[in-house]
Design a protein around this motif. Structure first.
Motif, PDB file in Angstrom:
ATOM      1  N   ASN A 148       0.839  -1.211   0.000  1.00 54.34           N
ATOM      2  CA  ASN A 148       0.000   0.000   0.000  1.00 54.34           C
ATOM      3  C   ASN A 148       0.868   1.253   0.000  1.00 54.34           C
ATOM      4  O   ASN A 148       0.576   2.225  -0.710  1.00 54.34           O
ATOM      5  N   ARG A 151       2.535   1.634  -3.525  1.00 54.66           N
ATOM      6  CA  ARG A 151       1.557   1.962  -4.572  1.00 54.66           C
ATOM      7  C   ARG A 151       1.055   3.406  -4.466  1.00 54.66           C
ATOM      8  O   ARG A 151       0.622   3.983  -5.460  1.00 54.66           O
ATOM      9  N   THR A 152       1.114   3.984  -3.269  1.00 58.79           N
ATOM     10  CA  THR A 152       0.622   5.349  -3.103  1.00 58.79           C
ATOM     11  C   THR A 152       1.723   6.403  -3.213  1.00 58.79           C
ATOM     12  O   THR A 152       1.416   7.596  -3.199  1.00 58.79           O
ATOM     13  N   GLU A 154       4.258   8.879  -4.929  1.00 62.45           N
ATOM     14  CA  GLU A 154       4.219   9.586  -6.204  1.00 62.45           C
ATOM     15  C   GLU A 154       5.387   9.223  -7.108  1.00 62.45           C
ATOM     16  O   GLU A 154       5.283   9.325  -8.328  1.00 62.45           O
TER      17      GLU A 154
END
Length: 181
Positions: A148, A151-152, A154
């Protein structure tokens, strides 16, 4: 240990490799090379329990399966062989280990395929190492939280490929209740 052979609709359950070769040479209307016959003997005498497919011609194969079934009816009734049971048991055991509750700090290391842009405007995958310490209740939770996080971010392209919790590119080691070793 019995040996099951199938060639299209022809099938047989035999007790030893000699009977298997006899079936191939005399009961089928095909020519089997000496290399294939040697491979059948090697397979039957090996410890390998997985089914094996042997090529006779460019589009023709026969299948050999080792089984503990004593009769053809028993073999057919027991669609899941002992190898399937063993594999299922290993999967269940691995799942228990990964989701076992052990609250505390974990040292997590992984390698993922990160998408990087090139000067020509194309993209390529580059192995990228990531390491962290985090507090979690299980290895599975460690994996979920790290995925998580990545994937988040930038700076991580969404097309990047991340390792499975069961793969050899993901490692989570329990440190203890305090993060210092």
């Amino acid at each position: 240990m019995k040996i099951y052979l199938r060639y299209f609709d022809e099938e047989i359950l035999v007790s030893n490799p000699d009977e298997a070769v006899d079936f191939l040479l005399h009961d089928l209307d095909v020519v089997v090379s000496d290399e294939v016959l040697d491979a059948v003997y090697d397979y039957c005498e090996s410890k390998n329990m997985f089914p094996k497919r042997f090529k006779i011609s460019p589009k023709a194969y026969f299948i050999v399966i080792k089984t503990t079934a004593e009769t053809m009816e028993e073999f057919k009734a027991n669609a899941h062989s002992s190898t399937d049971t063993a594999a299922a048991t290993e999967k269940e055991q691995l799942q228990r280990v990964l989701s076992a509750e052990q609250p505390g700090w974990y040292d997590v290391r992984l390698t993922f395929k990160r998408v990087i842009g090139t000067p020509e405007g194309k993209f390529q995958y580059v192995d990228t190492d990531f390491e962290c310490k985090l507090k979690a209740h299980s290895v599975m939770e460690c994996h979920e939280r790290v995925m998580n996080h990545l994937r988040t971010r930038e700076d991580v392209d969404p097309r990047s490929q991340f390792p499975s919790v069961k793969g050899n590119k993901f490692h989570a080691e329990y440190i203890g209740l305090t993060p210092n070793r």
